[in-house]
Motif scaffolding. Structure first.
Motif, short mmCIF file in Angstrom:
data_model
loop_
_atom_site.label_atom_id
_atom_site.label_comp_id
_atom_site.label_asym_id
_atom_site.label_seq_id
_atom_site.Cartn_x
_atom_site.Cartn_y
_atom_site.Cartn_z
N GLU A 133 0.83 -1.20 0.00
CA GLU A 133 0.00 0.00 0.00
C GLU A 133 0.86 1.25 0.00
OE1 GLU A 133 -3.84 -0.80 2.59
OE2 GLU A 133 -2.62 0.79 3.45
N ASN A 134 0.79 2.01 -1.08
CA ASN A 134 1.52 3.29 -1.20
C ASN A 134 2.99 3.19 -0.80
OD1 ASN A 134 -1.48 4.20 0.18
ND2 ASN A 134 -0.93 4.92 -1.86
N LEU A 135 3.61 2.13 -1.24
CA LEU A 135 5.02 1.92 -0.87
C LEU A 135 5.92 2.92 -1.57
CD1 LEU A 135 7.17 0.08 0.50
CD2 LEU A 135 7.20 -1.24 -1.62
N GLN A 136 6.82 3.48 -0.79
CA GLN A 136 7.77 4.43 -1.35
C GLN A 136 9.14 4.22 -0.73
OE1 GLN A 136 6.21 8.25 -1.85
NE2 GLN A 136 8.18 9.29 -2.02
N LYS A 137 10.16 4.32 -1.57
CA LYS A 137 11.53 4.20 -1.06
C LYS A 137 12.42 5.15 -1.84
CE LYS A 137 15.25 2.44 0.83
NZ LYS A 137 15.52 2.76 2.25
N ASN A 138 13.11 6.01 -1.12
CA ASN A 138 14.11 6.89 -1.73
C ASN A 138 15.46 6.57 -1.14
OD1 ASN A 138 12.29 8.47 -3.32
ND2 ASN A 138 11.63 9.45 -1.41
N PHE A 139 16.49 6.85 -1.90
CA PHE A 139 17.85 6.62 -1.39
C PHE A 139 18.56 7.97 -1.26
CE2 PHE A 139 16.58 2.94 -3.87
CZ PHE A 139 16.80 1.91 -2.97
N ASN A 140 19.20 8.15 -0.12
CA ASN A 140 20.06 9.32 0.03
C ASN A 140 21.49 8.85 -0.12
OD1 ASN A 140 18.20 11.40 0.53
ND2 ASN A 140 17.87 10.57 2.58
N VAL A 141 22.11 9.26 -1.19
CA VAL A 141 23.45 8.75 -1.46
C VAL A 141 24.49 9.76 -0.94
CG1 VAL A 141 25.02 7.83 -3.20
CG2 VAL A 141 22.54 7.51 -3.43
N ILE B 135 27.84 9.77 -0.84
CA ILE B 135 29.01 10.19 -1.63
C ILE B 135 28.63 11.15 -2.76
CG2 ILE B 135 30.60 8.26 -1.18
CD1 ILE B 135 29.59 7.10 -3.90
N LEU B 136 27.33 11.27 -3.01
CA LEU B 136 26.89 12.25 -4.00
C LEU B 136 26.37 13.51 -3.30
CD1 LEU B 136 24.98 9.89 -6.49
CD2 LEU B 136 27.30 10.76 -6.70
N GLY B 137 26.85 13.74 -2.06
CA GLY B 137 26.43 14.92 -1.32
C GLY B 137 24.97 14.82 -0.92
N ASP B 138 24.60 13.63 -0.40
CA ASP B 138 23.22 13.38 0.05
C ASP B 138 22.20 13.52 -1.06
OD1 ASP B 138 22.82 12.28 2.48
OD2 ASP B 138 23.02 14.16 3.60
N LYS B 139 22.61 13.12 -2.23
CA LYS B 139 21.69 13.20 -3.37
C LYS B 139 20.52 12.24 -3.15
CE LYS B 139 21.76 13.63 -8.20
NZ LYS B 139 21.63 13.35 -9.36
N HIS B 140 19.36 12.68 -3.59
CA HIS B 140 18.11 12.00 -3.36
C HIS B 140 17.76 11.20 -4.62
CE1 HIS B 140 14.12 12.02 -1.47
NE2 HIS B 140 13.63 12.20 -2.68
N ILE B 141 17.79 9.86 -4.53
CA ILE B 141 17.47 9.04 -5.72
C ILE B 141 16.18 8.26 -5.47
CG2 ILE B 141 18.24 7.08 -7.13
CD1 ILE B 141 21.08 8.00 -6.67
#
Ligand SMILES: Nc1ncnc2c1ncn2[C@@H]1O[C@H](COP(=O)(O)OP(=O)(O)OP(=O)(O)O)[C@@H](O)[C@H]1O
Ligand SMILES: [Mg+2]
Length: 225
Positions: free
Chosen positions: A5-13, A15-21
């Motif tokens: 149900e409404n699953l969401q996952k983001n990655f904060n990388v 080494i990329l300066g906390d880039k949000h993927i």
């Protein structure tokens, strides 16, 4: 059996300066016992991420993964305690990744026997017979049964991986491109096995690149953008 149900996952990388993927976004689907949902969508759409969230290799960012466990009733795999999660992995849920996580100095036969012995409570002799039968069905040459899969070909490793995951007839089976390095004949053997397992009640979520395989095996298809 399973309701995402409404699953969401983001990655904060970092080494990329906390880039949000973005991994996956607003995913909702459900399966009844014995159904087989195939996740379909382009590379990078988040298919593997969804499976890893269900198995909780990845901790979901938000949303729910309701699973009707044989031992615990309905639990949210997104938030359930580690203890219960590990027990569910041990007794109910198997995950096949594309490649075998090779355990050093454990033979192919032992790898397949181990979950049967620990989970199905059968005798050593019976576990051995079942494991041999499975490896034969998946066309692993008999001279490799006692060998270490670290040196096996990619396709052989993948078949040992599948044998290990299905050998104990898990209740919920997660398959991430289990047939990616196999030839047509081996693929047919794997699909036969999966069909049998489904008839015996295993519920499955899978990813298959080949649309033909997907159509042959899945009862439902969930498309991702
Ligand atoms: N551990 C991670 N750290 C950072 N980003 C990740 C991680 N795992 C996945 N991603 C990112 O999440 C997105 C979805 O990846 P995912 O592996 O789920 O795609 P997929 O649909 O399985 O693709 P494919 O068909 O190529 O296997 C990608 O952009 C990927 O770079
Ligand atoms: Mg993937």
């Amino acid at each position: 059996m399973l309701r995402v149900e409404n699953l969401q996952k983001n990655f904060n990388v970092k080494i990329l300066g906390d880039k949000h993927i973005p991994g996956c976004h607003d995913i909702s689907f459900q399966l009844k016992a014995g159904q087989f949902v195939s996740l379909s969508g382009p590379s990078g759409a988040g298919k593997s991420t969804i499976l890893k969230c269900i198995y909780r290799t990845y901790l979901p960012g938000s949303g729910h993964i309701w699973y009707d466990s044989a031992n615990y009733g309905v639990v949210d795999l997104a938030t359930v305690s580690e203890r219960i999660l590990l027990d569910i992995r041990n007794r109910e849920m198997a995950y096949v990744s594309q490649f075998l996580n090779v355990i050093p100095r454990v033979s192919a036969l032992d790898l397949v026997m181990e979950p049967i012995l620990t989970r199905n409570g059968v005798s050593y002799q019976e576990a051995r017979e079942r494991a041999c039968h499975l490896l034969q069905r998946l066309q692993i040459p008999e001279e490799l049964f006692e060998a270490y899969p670290a040196t096996f070909s990619g396709g052989e490793q993948q078949r040992v991986n599948i044998a290990r995951a299905v050998s104990w007839k898990p209740r919920l089976l997660l398959l991430d491109e289990p047939t990616a390095s196999l030839d047509v004949k081996s693929i047919d053997r794997v699909l036969e096995l999966l069909t049998e397992l489904r008839q015996q009640g295993t519920t499955m979520v899978g990813i298959f690149h080949d649309p033909e395989i997907m159509k042959k095996t899945a009862s439902h298809i969930y498309p991702l953008q």
